[in-house]
Write a protein that holds these residues in place. Structure first.
Motif, PDB file in Angstrom:
ATOM      1  N   ALA A   1       0.822  -1.207   0.000  1.00  0.00           N
ATOM      2  CA  ALA A   1       0.000   0.000   0.000  1.00  0.00           C
ATOM      3  C   ALA A   1       0.859   1.262   0.000  1.00  0.00           C
ATOM      4  O   ALA A   1       0.541   2.251  -0.661  1.00  0.00           O
ATOM      5  CB  ALA A   1      -0.921  -0.014   1.217  1.00  0.00           C
ATOM      6  N   ILE A   2       1.966   1.235   0.749  1.00  0.00           N
ATOM      7  CA  ILE A   2       2.847   2.394   0.823  1.00  0.00           C
ATOM      8  C   ILE A   2       3.734   2.497  -0.409  1.00  0.00           C
ATOM      9  O   ILE A   2       4.084   3.594  -0.862  1.00  0.00           O
ATOM     10  CB  ILE A   2       3.710   2.314   2.101  1.00  0.00           C
ATOM     11  N   GLY A   3       4.096   1.354  -0.938  1.00  0.00           N
ATOM     12  CA  GLY A   3       5.010   1.342  -2.074  1.00  0.00           C
ATOM     13  C   GLY A   3       6.457   1.412  -1.648  1.00  0.00           C
ATOM     14  O   GLY A   3       7.312   1.902  -2.402  1.00  0.00           O
ATOM     15  N   ALA A   4       6.724   0.942  -0.426  1.00  0.00           N
ATOM     16  CA  ALA A   4       8.108   0.972   0.071  1.00  0.00           C
ATOM     17  C   ALA A   4       8.256  -0.101   1.130  1.00  0.00           C
ATOM     18  O   ALA A   4       7.288  -0.504   1.775  1.00  0.00           O
ATOM     19  CB  ALA A   4       8.450   2.348   0.660  1.00  0.00           C
ATOM     20  N   ARG A   5       9.523  -0.554   1.310  1.00  0.00           N
ATOM     21  CA  ARG A   5       9.791  -1.530   2.362  1.00  0.00           C
ATOM     22  C   ARG A   5       9.772  -0.837   3.718  1.00  0.00           C
ATOM     23  O   ARG A   5      10.208   0.300   3.859  1.00  0.00           O
ATOM     24  CB  ARG A   5      11.150  -2.194   2.142  1.00  0.00           C
ATOM     25  N   LEU A   6       9.246  -1.538   4.702  1.00  0.00           N
ATOM     26  CA  LEU A   6       9.138  -0.976   6.042  1.00  0.00           C
ATOM     27  C   LEU A   6      10.220  -1.480   6.982  1.00  0.00           C
ATOM     28  O   LEU A   6      10.572  -0.802   7.952  1.00  0.00           O
ATOM     29  CB  LEU A   6       7.754  -1.303   6.641  1.00  0.00           C
TER      30      LEU A   6
ATOM     31  N   ALA B   1      16.458 -10.302  12.749  1.00  0.00           N
ATOM     32  CA  ALA B   1      15.842  -9.180  13.466  1.00  0.00           C
ATOM     33  C   ALA B   1      15.311  -8.156  12.468  1.00  0.00           C
ATOM     34  O   ALA B   1      15.775  -8.075  11.325  1.00  0.00           O
ATOM     35  CB  ALA B   1      16.854  -8.527  14.391  1.00  0.00           C
ATOM     36  N   LEU B   2      14.319  -7.373  12.906  1.00  0.00           N
ATOM     37  CA  LEU B   2      13.695  -6.375  12.050  1.00  0.00           C
ATOM     38  C   LEU B   2      14.234  -4.993  12.389  1.00  0.00           C
ATOM     39  O   LEU B   2      14.222  -4.578  13.553  1.00  0.00           O
ATOM     40  CB  LEU B   2      12.174  -6.383  12.240  1.00  0.00           C
ATOM     41  N   SER B   3      14.671  -4.276  11.359  1.00  0.00           N
ATOM     42  CA  SER B   3      15.164  -2.917  11.544  1.00  0.00           C
ATOM     43  C   SER B   3      14.351  -1.990  10.645  1.00  0.00           C
ATOM     44  O   SER B   3      14.324  -2.189   9.419  1.00  0.00           O
ATOM     45  CB  SER B   3      16.648  -2.833  11.167  1.00  0.00           C
ATOM     46  N   PRO B   4      13.649  -0.997  11.196  1.00  0.00           N
ATOM     47  CA  PRO B   4      12.792  -0.142  10.364  1.00  0.00           C
ATOM     48  C   PRO B   4      13.590   0.657   9.351  1.00  0.00           C
ATOM     49  O   PRO B   4      14.673   1.178   9.660  1.00  0.00           O
ATOM     50  CB  PRO B   4      12.122   0.787  11.386  1.00  0.00           C
ATOM     51  N   THR B   5      13.052   0.773   8.157  1.00  0.00           N
ATOM     52  CA  THR B   5      13.589   1.675   7.148  1.00  0.00           C
ATOM     53  C   THR B   5      13.082   3.086   7.437  1.00  0.00           C
ATOM     54  O   THR B   5      12.325   3.305   8.390  1.00  0.00           O
ATOM     55  CB  THR B   5      13.133   1.244   5.749  1.00  0.00           C
TER      56      THR B   5
ATOM     57  N   ALA C   1      10.934   4.731   5.597  1.00  0.00           N
ATOM     58  CA  ALA C   1       9.485   4.650   5.426  1.00  0.00           C
ATOM     59  C   ALA C   1       8.849   3.906   6.593  1.00  0.00           C
ATOM     60  O   ALA C   1       7.761   4.248   7.069  1.00  0.00           O
ATOM     61  CB  ALA C   1       9.160   3.958   4.106  1.00  0.00           C
ATOM     62  N   GLY C   2       9.538   2.872   7.090  1.00  0.00           N
ATOM     63  CA  GLY C   2       9.022   2.113   8.215  1.00  0.00           C
ATOM     64  C   GLY C   2       8.906   2.962   9.470  1.00  0.00           C
ATOM     65  O   GLY C   2       7.928   2.860  10.219  1.00  0.00           O
ATOM     66  N   SER C   3       9.900   3.811   9.706  1.00  0.00           N
ATOM     67  CA  SER C   3       9.859   4.677  10.884  1.00  0.00           C
ATOM     68  C   SER C   3       8.667   5.617  10.820  1.00  0.00           C
ATOM     69  O   SER C   3       7.995   5.869  11.832  1.00  0.00           O
ATOM     70  CB  SER C   3      11.158   5.477  10.988  1.00  0.00           C
ATOM     71  N   ALA C   4       8.382   6.138   9.610  1.00  0.00           N
ATOM     72  CA  ALA C   4       7.219   7.023   9.458  1.00  0.00           C
ATOM     73  C   ALA C   4       5.918   6.254   9.695  1.00  0.00           C
ATOM     74  O   ALA C   4       4.991   6.753  10.362  1.00  0.00           O
ATOM     75  CB  ALA C   4       7.224   7.641   8.062  1.00  0.00           C
ATOM     76  N   ALA C   5       5.848   5.013   9.180  1.00  0.00           N
ATOM     77  CA  ALA C   5       4.644   4.197   9.366  1.00  0.00           C
ATOM     78  C   ALA C   5       4.458   3.821  10.831  1.00  0.00           C
ATOM     79  O   ALA C   5       3.332   3.814  11.351  1.00  0.00           O
ATOM     80  CB  ALA C   5       4.731   2.946   8.497  1.00  0.00           C
ATOM     81  N   ILE C   6       5.549   3.521  11.511  1.00  0.00           N
ATOM     82  CA  ILE C   6       5.475   3.148  12.929  1.00  0.00           C
ATOM     83  C   ILE C   6       4.980   4.330  13.763  1.00  0.00           C
ATOM     84  O   ILE C   6       4.149   4.176  14.669  1.00  0.00           O
ATOM     85  CB  ILE C   6       6.846   2.655  13.413  1.00  0.00           C
ATOM     86  N   ALA C   7       5.487   5.534  13.460  1.00  0.00           N
ATOM     87  CA  ALA C   7       5.050   6.726  14.187  1.00  0.00           C
ATOM     88  C   ALA C   7       3.546   6.951  13.983  1.00  0.00           C
ATOM     89  O   ALA C   7       2.815   7.282  14.933  1.00  0.00           O
ATOM     90  CB  ALA C   7       5.846   7.939  13.730  1.00  0.00           C
ATOM     91  N   ARG C   8       3.096   6.788  12.721  1.00  0.00           N
ATOM     92  CA  ARG C   8       1.670   6.951  12.449  1.00  0.00           C
ATOM     93  C   ARG C   8       0.850   5.873  13.146  1.00  0.00           C
ATOM     94  O   ARG C   8      -0.231   6.147  13.685  1.00  0.00           O
ATOM     95  CB  ARG C   8       1.424   6.911  10.941  1.00  0.00           C
ATOM     96  N   ALA C   9       1.361   4.651  13.154  1.00  0.00           N
ATOM     97  CA  ALA C   9       0.646   3.562  13.816  1.00  0.00           C
ATOM     98  C   ALA C   9       0.502   3.825  15.309  1.00  0.00           C
ATOM     99  O   ALA C   9      -0.543   3.543  15.912  1.00  0.00           O
ATOM    100  CB  ALA C   9       1.393   2.243  13.589  1.00  0.00           C
ATOM    101  N   ALA C  10       1.535   4.383  15.929  1.00  0.00           N
ATOM    102  CA  ALA C  10       1.465   4.702  17.358  1.00  0.00           C
ATOM    103  C   ALA C  10       0.407   5.768  17.615  1.00  0.00           C
ATOM    104  O   ALA C  10      -0.309   5.721  18.626  1.00  0.00           O
ATOM    105  CB  ALA C  10       2.828   5.161  17.859  1.00  0.00           C
ATOM    106  N   GLN C  11       0.283   6.732  16.704  1.00  0.00           N
ATOM    107  CA  GLN C  11      -0.738   7.767  16.858  1.00  0.00           C
ATOM    108  C   GLN C  11      -2.145   7.171  16.762  1.00  0.00           C
ATOM    109  O   GLN C  11      -3.041   7.535  17.540  1.00  0.00           O
ATOM    110  CB  GLN C  11      -0.556   8.845  15.776  1.00  0.00           C
ATOM    111  N   VAL C  12      -2.330   6.267  15.795  1.00  0.00           N
ATOM    112  CA  VAL C  12      -3.631   5.625  15.632  1.00  0.00           C
ATOM    113  C   VAL C  12      -3.969   4.794  16.867  1.00  0.00           C
ATOM    114  O   VAL C  12      -5.112   4.810  17.360  1.00  0.00           O
ATOM    115  CB  VAL C  12      -3.640   4.739  14.371  1.00  0.00           C
TER     116      VAL C  12
END
Length: 289
Positions: free
Chosen positions: A45-50, A57-61, A63-74
């Protein structure tokens, strides 16, 4: 993020906090494949790897950091909404819409309302005096008082008492000369209307469409009629003709299942039950035989 399913953000946030797909799956109570699939859906949906995956282990990209911040707000907004709703349900405040036939609203519920509002000052009560049955499903009312057993549906029902009827006339009138005040044809299905019709040999001077009209007509001396004892026994202008109860109807409370646990609804239901149960404790007035 156009096209993103907001539910996918929950998985993105859980993965970021847990650090691995396996740990995120355990926190969410799902399998690892589900977490991977939902993250992949968010990435499409974003068109980028997160996330970048390094040694499992998972390390945010970026774009991932931006998605995580938005997810925390939601997540925080959803939690705040749940708290607000829970607080509203737990507080005995707000509007409760109650429907009943006009005679019960005007002569029984309104006189009893000060007792409720004295103990629950933050409640607002809307009393709908309506002879027809309003729909709880369409939320025309929150609580309904019925004088017959309701049909099964989305509402919870509870029988709380009986409403006794007796014959009354204006005090001092010659009862043997009084005609019957009757219901109009549209109300002929009512038990009390059928009872009157079975005893009315002639054409009375007045037909009405509800018990309020009957009461007013009897008080005015226009004739005799069948009235709820709960109301008529308390009116010094009236006298009972004959037995204290010649007909009884059940009183039922109805409330929508989705509302029953709310504090404002529970308070109103308790008050209604206490008020209407008193129909069996009305002192009998002196009769005129």
């Amino acid at each position: 993020m156009q096209g993103m399913e907001w539910s996918d953000l929950r998985y993105v946030l859980a993965a970021a906090r847990a650090g691995t797909l396996a740990a995120a799956a355990r926190r969410l109570g799902v399998d690892q494949t589900t977490v991977s699939r939902r993250i992949a859906a968010a990435e499409r949906a974003i068109g980028a790897r997160l996330f970048e995956r390094v040694d499992g282990a998972l390390s945010p990209t970026t774009a991932g950091s931006a998605a995580i911040a938005r997810a925390a707000q939601v997540e925080e907004a959803a939690a705040a909404l749940e708290r607000d709703i829970a607080g509203a349900d737990a507080a005995t405040e707000g509007l409760v819409r109650i429907t009943a036939v006009p005679l019960l609203v005007n002569r029984v519920l309104i006189p009893a309302l000060p007792k409720l509002l004295a103990t629950q000052p933050r409640l607002r009560i809307e009393l709908i005096a309506e002879p027809r049955n309003l729909s709880l499903t369409r939320r025309e009312a929150d609580i309904a008082v019925r004088l017959a057993r309701p049909k099964a549906g989305v509402a919870l029902t509870r029988r709380i008492g009986r409403l006794d009827y007796a014959t009354y006339a204006r005090r001092g009138a010659r009862s043997e000369d009084l005609p019957w005040i009757t219901y109009e044809e549209g109300q002929s299905h009512l038990p009390q209307a059928r009872w009157i019709a079975a005893r009315n040999d002639g054409e009375g001077p007045l037909l009405v469409n509800d018990a309020e009209g009957l009461l007013s007509a009897v008080v005015a001396g226009l004739g005799r009629s069948l009235l709820p004892a709960l109301v008529a026994e308390r009116d010094p202008r009236l006298v009972r003709l004959g037995p204290p109860a010649v007909l009884s109807r059940e009183i039922w409370l109805m409330v929508h299942r989705d509302l029953r646990d709310q504090a404002r609804i529970a308070a109103a239901l308790g008050w209604l039950a206490d008020t209407l149960r008193a129909t069996r404790r009305v002192p009998a007035a002196q009769s005129q035989n």
